[in-house]
Design a protein around this motif. Structure first.
Motif, PDB file in Angstrom:
ATOM      1  N   SER A 311       0.826  -1.200   0.000  1.00 32.55           N
ATOM      2  CA  SER A 311       0.000   0.000   0.000  1.00 32.55           C
ATOM      3  C   SER A 311       0.864   1.255   0.000  1.00 32.55           C
ATOM      4  CB  SER A 311      -0.913   0.011   1.226  1.00 32.55           C
ATOM      5  OG  SER A 311      -0.158   0.262   2.400  1.00 32.55           O
ATOM      6  N   ALA A 350      -2.222  -0.086  -4.051  1.00 32.00           N
ATOM      7  CA  ALA A 350      -3.336  -0.261  -3.128  1.00 32.00           C
ATOM      8  C   ALA A 350      -3.364   0.833  -2.062  1.00 32.00           C
ATOM      9  CB  ALA A 350      -3.239  -1.632  -2.458  1.00 32.00           C
ATOM     10  N   GLU A 352      -5.506   1.374   1.641  1.00 30.75           N
ATOM     11  CA  GLU A 352      -6.385   0.691   2.585  1.00 30.75           C
ATOM     12  C   GLU A 352      -7.789   1.292   2.545  1.00 30.75           C
ATOM     13  OE1 GLU A 352      -6.452  -0.592   7.316  1.00 30.75           O
ATOM     14  OE2 GLU A 352      -4.714   0.441   6.468  1.00 30.75           O
ATOM     15  N   GLY A 353      -8.794   0.413   2.454  1.00 34.14           N
ATOM     16  CA  GLY A 353     -10.179   0.863   2.458  1.00 34.14           C
ATOM     17  C   GLY A 353     -10.725   1.228   1.089  1.00 34.14           C
ATOM     18  N   MET A 354      -9.925   1.113   0.038  1.00 34.53           N
ATOM     19  CA  MET A 354     -10.378   1.476  -1.309  1.00 34.53           C
ATOM     20  C   MET A 354     -10.229   0.273  -2.236  1.00 34.53           C
ATOM     21  SD  MET A 354      -8.890   5.375  -1.693  1.00 34.53           S
ATOM     22  CE  MET A 354     -10.087   5.793  -2.959  1.00 34.53           C
ATOM     23  N   LYS A 355     -11.260   0.007  -3.031  1.00 37.12           N
ATOM     24  CA  LYS A 355     -11.240  -1.153  -3.923  1.00 37.12           C
ATOM     25  C   LYS A 355     -10.277  -0.955  -5.086  1.00 37.12           C
ATOM     26  CE  LYS A 355     -15.941  -2.794  -2.976  1.00 37.12           C
ATOM     27  NZ  LYS A 355     -17.276  -3.105  -3.566  1.00 37.12           N
ATOM     28  N   GLU A 356     -10.313   0.217  -5.688  1.00 35.12           N
ATOM     29  CA  GLU A 356      -9.491   0.488  -6.862  1.00 35.12           C
ATOM     30  C   GLU A 356      -8.094   0.941  -6.459  1.00 35.12           C
ATOM     31  OE1 GLU A 356     -10.457  -0.063  -9.970  1.00 35.12           O
ATOM     32  OE2 GLU A 356     -12.417  -0.772  -9.254  1.00 35.12           O
ATOM     33  N   ARG A 357      -7.096   0.505  -7.205  1.00 36.19           N
ATOM     34  CA  ARG A 357      -5.735   0.986  -6.981  1.00 36.19           C
ATOM     35  C   ARG A 357      -5.668   2.487  -7.256  1.00 36.19           C
ATOM     36  NH1 ARG A 357      -1.485  -2.747  -6.956  1.00 36.19           N
ATOM     37  NH2 ARG A 357      -2.193  -4.903  -6.923  1.00 36.19           N
ATOM     38  N   GLN A 358      -4.812   3.159  -6.532  1.00 39.66           N
ATOM     39  CA  GLN A 358      -4.761   4.606  -6.597  1.00 39.66           C
ATOM     40  C   GLN A 358      -3.362   5.099  -6.995  1.00 39.66           C
ATOM     41  OE1 GLN A 358      -7.546   6.573  -6.050  1.00 39.66           O
ATOM     42  NE2 GLN A 358      -8.595   4.582  -5.970  1.00 39.66           N
TER      43      GLN A 358
END
Length: 725
Positions: A311, A350, A352-358
């Motif tokens: 992450s 990744a 934390e807490g988000m489905k899509e990669r950022q």
């Protein structure tokens, strides 16, 4: 047109010389760098001094265009490529010389090749492969690069079963190949050959670089970007490491230390886990000890992310840890600020807490750019880390020779026979050094060492000369702590200590004979001339693989340091603190006798905070680090100046009416700057190509006499003009 007078001609010549010298000085600045295969882009225009353009065939080729792209943007352009692997499919698939060379890959016992990518094997460096590599460095030199970096000369310990390697074995040793898994001796000999193959490979290619570049009327420098000895030993890789420093034409190294290497688990107090700061500190230290006595140049690398998918939060925490560790070596001031900036700025990971990669967050990008740009001003310093100095742990290149495969049930999990001597000291706030046995002949190697700790459970001496040098040092007043049961299976490999006129059962016996002692199976200590020797019949792994195992070790260190070496009180603490010019670097370790935070009081800018706040107190908890700018250490306090910024500042102009400069950084990122001014500014403008930009931060701090200024970054450069009252 009238002819120029003699005075006018002279004036013109002087002006041209001054311009040339000024340009040469700018061009020759090589303090910070990054490696990149992708073509130049405004989105990751990092603005370090050097762009190391990677690979002839990488990024779809177009090498000369990529070089020109970075040169046109003002970079010193250099060339990096792998020496053990790379985008060399034209060689391996037969396009280069009509022969398929995939059989030159490094092969494991099961017959499988070790791949770095599709049709890219880790290579056994043959004569034809080196001829091919010379065509790459020639093309780079012809493109005008000023340095060649041949990175990661790596031979996997688990390899050594290919026909190509068997052939090299026969040529080198003069007798048939031996399967390394069958005996300790075969493992040892296999590793020595792997070591020598890449030493010879680099020697040959670097020799070509020097001769060819000189034929073109210039001197191209040669560097080896390499992981640390500790990491290669831990990851079961063999590489020439310290021996390269003795190569003619070898100009230096890049210490490839980052989260990916430093998060390798290590034991302490009976538990194996990631200890990133401590491991990074020791990795950088091993690179310093490898190079400092030889005078070779070294760049330190950090990476704001890493190869393994984690992450962004994980990357940030560990980037701060490794970044702090590198800055705690005040004798190094050259940095590779990041590899692959396109991956950092354009990649998605990744959260934390988000489905899509950022993508990288604006806040982390700003923080990273503040940190990176501060390295352009990072000074060398004669200051030392707080704590007790003069304690060293002895290392050898042979650390890489006996970690894979294991024999006779003897194991060394996570390189514990090495970390066992170093980690307990770090956990007690002792700035332990590492010492390379290969450098003992250099008078600078042991100059400041009072107490030296060593073991032959983890390595073996490659020359009897090292013992003679150690004996001389001890008799002159040095204190040696030798740890080891001397019963690992590699004690009996056929080497200098048990061949010819020597018949020692273990290499330590040769050292003890020179010292005039004959230790048995029990612990003992001996007065030797002006010095002293402790022999402790424990393997170092026993100190850290069980809870509380280091208590007697620390007591022995204390006695050796205070009583025998008379080096002063042994200071026990849980922190490391260093001042380098205006920069304050601090780290607090956990798992220490003290769990107290370190509190610093003063006037600081917090360089790990993307808002660049002013602090009068910084509390640093265990397992965290701090990076501060000390406002009380500013030189020329009446002169307007940028103290910290998420951009690189150039073209500064100061007069009574205004302070102006140009700020450059990757486009689509946010700039924040803390600027020292004699008083609150009048008007402030930020322009791009003559057009006003929005200033989203304009805050004056009266007490520190600083302006906090924020606007969007552009790689073309933002022109900032501050009217002074």
């Amino acid at each position: 047109m009238k002819p120029l007078t003699q005075r006018a001609v002279l004036t013109t010549v002087i002006a041209l010389m001054m311009h040339y010298n000024s340009t040469a000085q700018v061009k020759s600045k090589e303090k910070t760098s990054f490696q990149v295969s992708a073509p130049w882009s405004a989105d990751y225009d990092v603005r370090s001094d050097i762009a190391m353009v990677y690979g002839i065939n990488d990024a779809n080729g177009n090498f000369e265009e990529r070089v020109k792209g970075y040169r046109d943007k003002g970079y010193e352009v250099q060339f990096m490529t792998g020496i053990a692997w790379g985008e060399y499919k034209d060689y391996f698939l037969g396009e280069w010389d009509g022969k398929n060379h995939l059989d030159e890959g490094q092969v494991m016992q099961n017959g499988e090749t070790i791949w770095h990518g599709k049709n890219v094997p880790y290579t056994v460096p043959s004569a034809s492969y080196l001829a091919y590599m010379k065509t790459h460095v020639k093309r780079a030199i012809d493109a005008g690069v000023s340095a060649i970096y041949l990175e990661e000369p790596e031979f996997w310990a688990r390899a050594g079963y290919s026909e190509a390697f068997k052939k090299e074995w026969q040529n080198y040793y003069g007798f048939p190949w031996m399967a390394q898994h069958e005996s300790p001796e075969a493992t040892y000999l296999s590793s020595k050959l792997k070591y020598q193959l890449y030493f010879n490979a680099l020697k040959e290619v670097f020799s070509y670089v020097k001769s060819y570049s000189l034929s073109k009327g210039k001197r191209v420098k040669c560097y080896v970007p390499t992981h640390s000895l500790l990491n290669y030993s831990s990851w079961h890789i063999v590489s020439p490491e310290a021996s390269l420093a003795n190569l003619d034409g070898m100009d230096g190294y890049i210490a490839q230390v980052w989260t990916g290497t430093s998060r390798e688990p290590v034991f302490y107090n009976g538990k194996s886990k990631e200890r990133v700061f401590e491991n990074a500190f020791l990795e950088y230290g091993s690179m310093v000890s490898m190079t400092a006595p030889t005078g070779r140049k070294i760049f330190f690398l950090t990476d704001p992310i890493e190869d393994r998918a984690r992450s962004w939060d994980d990357y940030k925490i560990n980037y701060q840890a490794t970044f702090t560790a590198e800055l705690l070596y005040p004798m190094v001031d050259n940095y590779e600020v990041m590899p692959w900036p396109n991956r950092i700025y354009k990649g998605k990971f990744a959260v934390e807490g988000m489905k899509e990669r950022q993508p990288i967050s604006p806040a982390y990008a700003t923080q990273m750019q503040v940190m990176v740009n501060s390295l352009n001003q990072m000074p060398l310093s004669k200051n030392k880390l707080n704590g007790s100095h003069g304690i060293g742990v002895l290392l050898s290149n042979s650390l890489m020779f006996q970690n894979f495969p294991s024999h006779q049930g003897y194991s060394d999990p996570y390189l514990s026979n090495t970390y066992g001597l170093a980690v307990p000291l770090l956990k007690h706030g002792i700035p332990v050094e590492t010492v390379h046995i290969e450098n003992l002949a250099n008078k600078n190697t042991l100059k400041d060492i009072k107490v030296l700790v060593m073991s032959y459970s983890n390595m073996k001496p490659l020359s009897a000369e090292y013992h003679e040098l150690l004996s001389k040092w001890i008799k002159a007043g040095g204190v040696l702590l030798y740890f080891g049961r001397d019963d690992d299976p590699f004690q009996n490999v056929k080497e200098w200590w048990n061949t010819g006129q020597n018949s020692f059962k273990a290499p330590s016996e040769h050292l003890f004979q020179l010292l005039g002692i004959n230790p048995g199976a029990a612990d003992a200590s001996y007065k030797i001339g002006k010095g002293k020797v402790y022999v402790v019949r424990k393997d170092p792994k026993e100190l850290i693989m069980k809870a509380g195992g280091d208590a007697d070790y620390l007591a022995a260190i204390k006695s050796a340091y205070e009583t025998d070496a008379k080096a002063g009180d042994l200071i026990i603490k849980n922190n490391f603190l260093l001042n380098r010019g205006p920069f304050v670097i601090a780290a607090v370790v956990d798992e220490s006798p003290s769990s107290e935070p370190l509190t610093l009081s003063g006037n600081y800018i917090d360089l790990f905070d993307p808002e660049l706040p002013i602090l009068t107190q910084k509390v640093i908890a265990p397992k965290t680090q701090a990076y501060l700018f000390d406002l009380d250490k500013i030189e020329h306090k009446n002169k307007p100046q940028v103290l910290a910024a998420a951009a690189r500042v150039t073209n500064e102009v100061v007069n009574k009416q205004q302070y102006s400069f140009i700020a450059k950084s990757p486009s689509n990122t946010n700039n924040i700057m803390r600027i020292l001014l004699p008083n609150k500014a009048g008007s402030i403008s930020a322009k791009l190509n003559g057009k006003d930009l929005i200033i989203n931060k304009n805050e004056w701090d009266e007490k520190s006499q600083t302006l906090l200024l924020g606007f969007q970054n552009y790689s073309e450069g933002v022109e900032v003009n501050i009217k002074l009252k």
